[in-house]
Design an enzyme around this catalytic site. Structure first.
Site, PDB file in Angstrom:
ATOM      1  N   ASP A 190       0.874  -1.160   0.000  1.00  0.00           N
ATOM      2  CA  ASP A 190       0.000   0.000   0.000  1.00  0.00           C
ATOM      3  C   ASP A 190       0.925   1.227   0.000  1.00  0.00           C
ATOM      4  O   ASP A 190       2.109   1.104   0.311  1.00  0.00           O
ATOM      5  CB  ASP A 190      -0.874  -0.039   1.259  1.00  0.00           C
ATOM      6  CG  ASP A 190      -1.791   1.160   1.353  1.00  0.00           C
ATOM      7  OD1 ASP A 190      -2.326   1.569   0.319  1.00  0.00           O
ATOM      8  OD2 ASP A 190      -1.960   1.683   2.471  1.00  0.00           O
TER       9      ASP A 190
ATOM     10  N   ASP B  87      -1.984  -1.333   6.130  1.00  0.00           N
ATOM     11  CA  ASP B  87      -2.178  -0.827   7.494  1.00  0.00           C
ATOM     12  C   ASP B  87      -3.073  -1.720   8.333  1.00  0.00           C
ATOM     13  O   ASP B  87      -3.273  -1.471   9.510  1.00  0.00           O
ATOM     14  CB  ASP B  87      -2.719   0.608   7.474  1.00  0.00           C
ATOM     15  CG  ASP B  87      -4.073   0.712   6.774  1.00  0.00           C
ATOM     16  OD1 ASP B  87      -4.706  -0.335   6.546  1.00  0.00           O
ATOM     17  OD2 ASP B  87      -4.501   1.835   6.466  1.00  0.00           O
TER      18      ASP B  87
ATOM     19  N   ASP C 105      -7.089  -2.164   4.397  1.00  0.00           N
ATOM     20  CA  ASP C 105      -6.681  -3.183   3.439  1.00  0.00           C
ATOM     21  C   ASP C 105      -7.006  -4.603   3.912  1.00  0.00           C
ATOM     22  O   ASP C 105      -6.346  -5.558   3.517  1.00  0.00           O
ATOM     23  CB  ASP C 105      -5.179  -3.067   3.174  1.00  0.00           C
ATOM     24  CG  ASP C 105      -4.818  -1.718   2.567  1.00  0.00           C
ATOM     25  OD1 ASP C 105      -5.440  -1.344   1.566  1.00  0.00           O
ATOM     26  OD2 ASP C 105      -3.935  -1.045   3.107  1.00  0.00           O
TER      27      ASP C 105
END
Length: 619
Positions: free
Chosen positions: A318, A511, A515
């Site tokens: 991410d 995180d 996600d």
């Protein structure tokens, strides 16, 4: 040395003294020697015999205790008392090494276990009192003196200090905290007295979740550990049957073959067949690996995940909060026809009633008290910006669409980030660049991934294309996809899962909150900055207790070293066992040789496993 190890050492010393007395004193009657040997055997081996008998009644017949008991009692039966005592002595020496190794390995996580708080100082109607952390309720006020552990998660209501977070993060850097900051249980207060309003019950606190995670990490076994367990369950009965056949068949079919000789060979065969080296050293290697990871500030939820990390082929990241700091900050102020201070002041006041992260970053950069009376009118224009009246002047703060809507002539900028155009009384007054900065550690992380033979590093993000492209180029990321919704991330992750090899693993780093779907879908989900995030600790297979992506690369390196040690021990132990088993069957290896082979292989395998505790990560 633990109490158990001390007892083992005393038994070995006493047994050795009895054997030495038998050698030194010249008894004319052999029975006195035999009595000393029997006593020496009982001193050093009674617990092994007891375990063997107990396990037989529990249905666990073919274990190392059974093999040692049968071999030594058999030696007594054929008059080889010295060898019976020697076998049990050497076996107990091997057990002592095992105990020492396990204790040393456990010490690698002992500092983490020390984060458990012993008490909490709490304010109540009757005054201040010291209670168990379990007894403190949410909303109560506790105080932490210098040198004490923070017992529960909460928000500081009075005081400021420096916190030592090394037990949680593996980092020795002190963290400054003040009123309004969140503090986590397990940290150590280094300076002033802190008053903290408790936000979580102890069983839901950070320290409780971490301790539970580490203590239960051993319940998830790796494929290697499962293989050794299955191997031992099949292998041990086979060698017992072969030993019985070795003792019975040759005396019946071979001319001049003596039952005593072949029985002795069968006993030697049993001694050397014990799979101790594998049964002990393989779990020890993984336990040591998990312990070493915890010292680095990485919590791995089981040895299965530690093993899987060694096969990492694709790393998917991410962006916000993982590769970047996740905090919007004012990077540049470019005034036109006014000063930087005035441009920032008008923009901050115009955004003073907004809770958007961009507005917060403006107010943080301005860092002065805003008199809200000077802002007499505020209108938020969805997707474009804000129109406010500040000090009687009409102020526009927003994007290009806002400029076009009000027909403002402005200078278009190609800077990467969130660009705010500011207009004061219909006059274009400049731009303010707000951006999320790349973490310094991210550059190191990408290089380390490639140094660990990761074939592809991919970034998935919901941010704009130009910002994502800039970050991907700066970090030299192999592939990126921008402006994604959560379902789009799932689509691309599924696509990447089909592109990797059948043995390769895909690691997703996020995180742990936004996600969750991709964390669950990946082979190994890693939560970045999981400290204090309940969702991260629950959803991920690996939790990085700091916000450093390079810790993931360190974990991959640790996993590869652990697996190298595991494979070395498996190959070495099996090769030596097979060789000495063949020598024992043909009478070229005595029981002394057999026991040296068994204990020696175990000790070497254990010492090899302990190397993982001294691992140094790549720089």
């Amino acid at each position: 040395m633990s109490r158990k190890s001390s007892r083992q050492l005393i038994k070995i010393i006493v047994s050795l003294l009895l054997v030495a007395i038998s050698f030194v004193l010249k008894f004319d009657i052999e029975i006195f020697h035999n009595i000393l040997y029997v006593i020496a055997y009982m001193v050093v081996g009674y617990d092994i015999v007891f375990k063997a008998v107990r396990n037989i009644f529990r249905g666990k017949v073919f274990d190392e205790n059974f093999l040692m008991t049968v071999a030594t009692i058999g030696a007594f039966c054929i008059g080889e008392l010295q060898e019976a005592v020697a076998v049990m002595l050497f076996y107990q020496v091997g057990e002592l090494f095992q105990s020492y190794a396990v204790e040393k390995s456990r010490k690698s996580v002992s500092s983490l276990m020390d984060i458990r708080p012993d008490y909490a100082n709490v304010y109540r109607e009757e005054g201040t009192c010291r209670v168990d952390p379990d007894e403190v309720r949410i909303g109560e006020i506790i105080f932490v003196k210098p040198g004490e552990k923070v017992p529960l998660d909460g928000i500081i209501v009075k005081g400021d200090s420096m916190l030592n977070t090394v037990a949680l993060t593996g980092e020795a850097v002190l963290r400054k905290v003040m009123v309004g900051d969140e503090v986590l249980s397990g940290c150590i207060n280094c300076e002033g007295i802190l008053k903290i309003k408790v936000s979580k019950a102890f069983e839901e606190s950070t320290v409780s979740k971490i301790l539970d995670l580490v203590e239960n990490a051993g319940s998830r076994k790796s494929k290697s550990e499962n293989f050794i367990g299955k191997f031992a369950r099949v292998y041990t009965p086979i060698v017992v049957i072969v030993a019985i056949l070795l003792a019975i068949i040759p005396p019946l079919v071979v001319k001049d073959a003596l039952f005593r000789d072949w029985f002795y060979r069968a006993l030697s065969f049993l001694v050397v067949s014990c799979p101790c080296a594998l049964v002990i050293s393989i779990p020890l290697s993984f336990f040591g690996g998990i312990g070493t990871a915890s010292k680095m500030g990485v919590l791995i939820k089981g040895s299965n995940y530690l093993e899987a990390l060694a096969s990492t082929e694709v790393v998917v990241c991410d962006k916000t909060g993982t590769l970047t700091e996740g905090v919007f900050k004012v990077q540049e102020i470019n005034p036109i026809g006014c000063s930087q201070g005035d441009l920032l002041r008008y923009a901050s006041m115009a955004e003073s009633f907004s809770t958007h992260p961009i507005a917060l970053s403006l107010r943080q950069a301005y860092d002065k008290e805003i008199d809200e009376k000077t802002v007499t009118e505020t209108q938020e224009i969805s997707g474009k910006g804000i129109r406010s009246v500040v000090d009687g002047k009409i102020v526009l703060v927003g994007n290009e669409k806002l400029m076009e809507e009000y027909n403002i002539t402005f200078e278009k900028s190609e800077q990467v980030g969130t660009l705010l155009y500011v207009v004061i009384d219909e006059s274009f007054s400049g731009t303010i660049l707000i951006a999320d900065r790349i973490k310094e550690d991210s550059y190191k992380a990408i290089q380390l991934f490639k140094g660990n033979n990761v074939e592809k590093v991919v970034m998935l993000t919901g941010d704009h294309e130009n910002i994502s492209a800039s970050i991907a180029n700066a970090l030299q990321i192999d592939e990126y996809h921008a402006e994604l919704l959560p379902q789009d991330k799932v689509f691309y992750l599924e696509k990447l899962m089909t592109e990797k090899s059948s043995t390769g693993k895909l690691v997703f780093i996020g995180d742990g909150i936004n996600d969750a779907p991709v964390l669950a879908l990946s082979d190994i989900g890693v939560a970045m900055g999981g400290l204090g995030s309940d969702a991260a600790i629950e959803a991920a297979d690996v939790v990085i207790m700091t916000d450093e992506p390079s810790k993931v690369a360190d974990s991959i390196q640790l996993s590869k070293k652990t697996m190298r040690i595991v494979r070395q021990n498996i190959v070495f132990a099996i090769a030596v066992k097979i060789g000495v088993l063949i020598l024992s069957a043909f009478g070229f290896a005595s029981m002394w040789t057999a026991v040296f082979a068994d204990v020696g292989v175990s000790v070497l395998a254990i010492m090899n496993a302990l190397r993982i505790l001294r691992m140094k990560v790549m720089k």
